[in-house]
Design a protein around this motif. Structure first.
Motif, short mmCIF file in Angstrom:
data_model
loop_
_atom_site.label_atom_id
_atom_site.label_comp_id
_atom_site.label_asym_id
_atom_site.label_seq_id
_atom_site.Cartn_x
_atom_site.Cartn_y
_atom_site.Cartn_z
N ALA A 59 0.83 -1.21 0.00
CA ALA A 59 0.00 0.00 0.00
C ALA A 59 0.86 1.25 0.00
O ALA A 59 0.58 2.21 -0.74
N GLY A 60 1.90 1.28 0.82
CA GLY A 60 2.78 2.43 0.84
C GLY A 60 3.49 2.65 -0.48
O GLY A 60 3.66 3.78 -0.94
N VAL A 83 2.41 1.69 -3.54
CA VAL A 83 1.45 2.16 -4.54
C VAL A 83 1.12 3.64 -4.32
O VAL A 83 1.09 4.44 -5.27
N LEU A 84 0.89 4.02 -3.07
CA LEU A 84 0.56 5.42 -2.79
C LEU A 84 1.75 6.33 -3.05
O LEU A 84 1.58 7.47 -3.51
N ALA A 85 2.97 5.88 -2.76
CA ALA A 85 4.15 6.69 -3.06
C ALA A 85 4.31 6.87 -4.56
O ALA A 85 4.68 7.96 -5.02
N LEU A 86 4.03 5.84 -5.33
CA LEU A 86 4.08 5.97 -6.79
C LEU A 86 3.05 6.97 -7.30
O LEU A 86 3.35 7.80 -8.16
N ILE A 87 1.85 6.90 -6.76
CA ILE A 87 0.81 7.85 -7.16
C ILE A 87 1.24 9.27 -6.80
O ILE A 87 1.08 10.21 -7.58
N GLY A 88 1.80 9.44 -5.60
CA GLY A 88 2.22 10.77 -5.16
C GLY A 88 3.36 11.34 -5.98
O GLY A 88 3.40 12.54 -6.24
N THR A 116 3.25 11.26 -0.68
CA THR A 116 4.48 10.52 -0.87
C THR A 116 5.21 10.33 0.45
O THR A 116 5.73 9.24 0.74
N LEU A 117 5.26 11.36 1.27
CA LEU A 117 5.94 11.26 2.56
C LEU A 117 5.27 10.23 3.46
O LEU A 117 5.93 9.33 3.99
N VAL A 118 3.98 10.33 3.63
CA VAL A 118 3.26 9.41 4.51
C VAL A 118 3.33 7.97 3.97
O VAL A 118 3.56 7.03 4.73
N ALA A 119 3.17 7.82 2.67
CA ALA A 119 3.20 6.48 2.07
C ALA A 119 4.57 5.83 2.20
O ALA A 119 4.68 4.64 2.51
N ALA A 120 5.63 6.60 2.00
CA ALA A 120 6.98 6.04 2.13
C ALA A 120 7.26 5.65 3.57
O ALA A 120 7.91 4.63 3.83
N TYR A 125 7.84 1.36 7.63
CA TYR A 125 7.44 0.67 8.85
C TYR A 125 7.05 -0.78 8.55
O TYR A 125 7.39 -1.69 9.31
N GLY A 126 6.35 -1.00 7.45
CA GLY A 126 6.00 -2.37 7.07
C GLY A 126 7.23 -3.21 6.80
O GLY A 126 7.30 -4.38 7.21
N ALA A 127 8.23 -2.62 6.13
CA ALA A 127 9.47 -3.36 5.88
C ALA A 127 10.22 -3.63 7.17
O ALA A 127 10.81 -4.69 7.35
N PHE A 128 10.17 -2.70 8.11
CA PHE A 128 10.80 -2.91 9.41
C PHE A 128 10.12 -4.06 10.15
O PHE A 128 10.79 -4.91 10.74
N GLU A 129 8.80 -4.11 10.09
CA GLU A 129 8.06 -5.20 10.72
C GLU A 129 8.34 -6.54 10.05
O GLU A 129 8.30 -7.58 10.70
N MET A 130 8.60 -6.53 8.76
CA MET A 130 8.89 -7.77 8.04
C MET A 130 10.24 -8.35 8.41
O MET A 130 10.55 -9.47 8.06
N GLY A 131 11.05 -7.58 9.08
CA GLY A 131 12.36 -8.09 9.47
C GLY A 131 13.50 -7.33 8.84
O GLY A 131 14.62 -7.83 8.79
N GLY A 132 13.24 -6.14 8.36
CA GLY A 132 14.28 -5.35 7.72
C GLY A 132 15.15 -4.60 8.70
O GLY A 132 15.60 -3.52 8.42
#
Length: 144
Positions: free
Chosen positions: A15-16, A18-23, A117-121, A126-133
């Motif tokens: 989601a982040g 896709v929204l960053a791409l749109i932004g 773009t800022l909020v989406a990125a 945060y999602g990547a951090f939760e995934m183990g990044g």
């Protein structure tokens, strides 16, 4: 593909991204309207690509985020030098950082694309951090 196997953090990254791409690609980052009284008004706007080099780097960062999001769902992705969640964390953090630099450079007449773009990125990071990044520090305990 079984969509029930997609974790919450993966959905956040997608989601982040896709929204960053749109932004970055479709929405305006800056917009101004000048009222000329009885003559009407004149307006101008600029997207991320039209701003400057920092905006172009943000577009590049969002495209790298897209490539990483696609790699998350490929059955046997190619081997990367770093784990994919860590690469996504770096790419989305880079995109957010470029937006922050752009805002510091030009902080007036901002439009919705810059903020989206800022909020989406940040959501993707945060999602990547939760995934183990996470970046792991080496253990410095002496061995016996």
């Amino acid at each position: 593909m079984d969509w029930s196997q997609v974790s919450r953090s993966q959905w956040m990254v997608v989601a982040g991204t896709v929204l960053a791409l749109i932004g970055t690609l479709f929405l305006d980052w800056y917009s101004i309207t000048v009222n000329l009284g009885p003559l009407g008004s004149v307006s101008a706007s600029a997207s991320a690509w039209d701003t400057n080099f920092i905006g172009k780097l943000a577009v590049l960062g969002s495209l790298v985020m897209l490539a990483g999001a696609v790699l998350m769902f490929i059955p046997s992705p190619p081997q990367l030098p770093v784990p994919l969640p860590m690469a996504m964390l770096v790419a989305s953090s880079f995109t957010a950082l470029m937006v922050i630099f752009e805002f510091i450079d030009h902080h007036s007449h901002t439009a919705i694309g810059l903020w989206l773009t800022l909020v989406a990125a940040l959501i993707a990071a945060y999602g990547a951090f939760e995934m183990g990044g996470r970046f792991a520090m080496p253990d410095r305990t002496p061995s016996a």
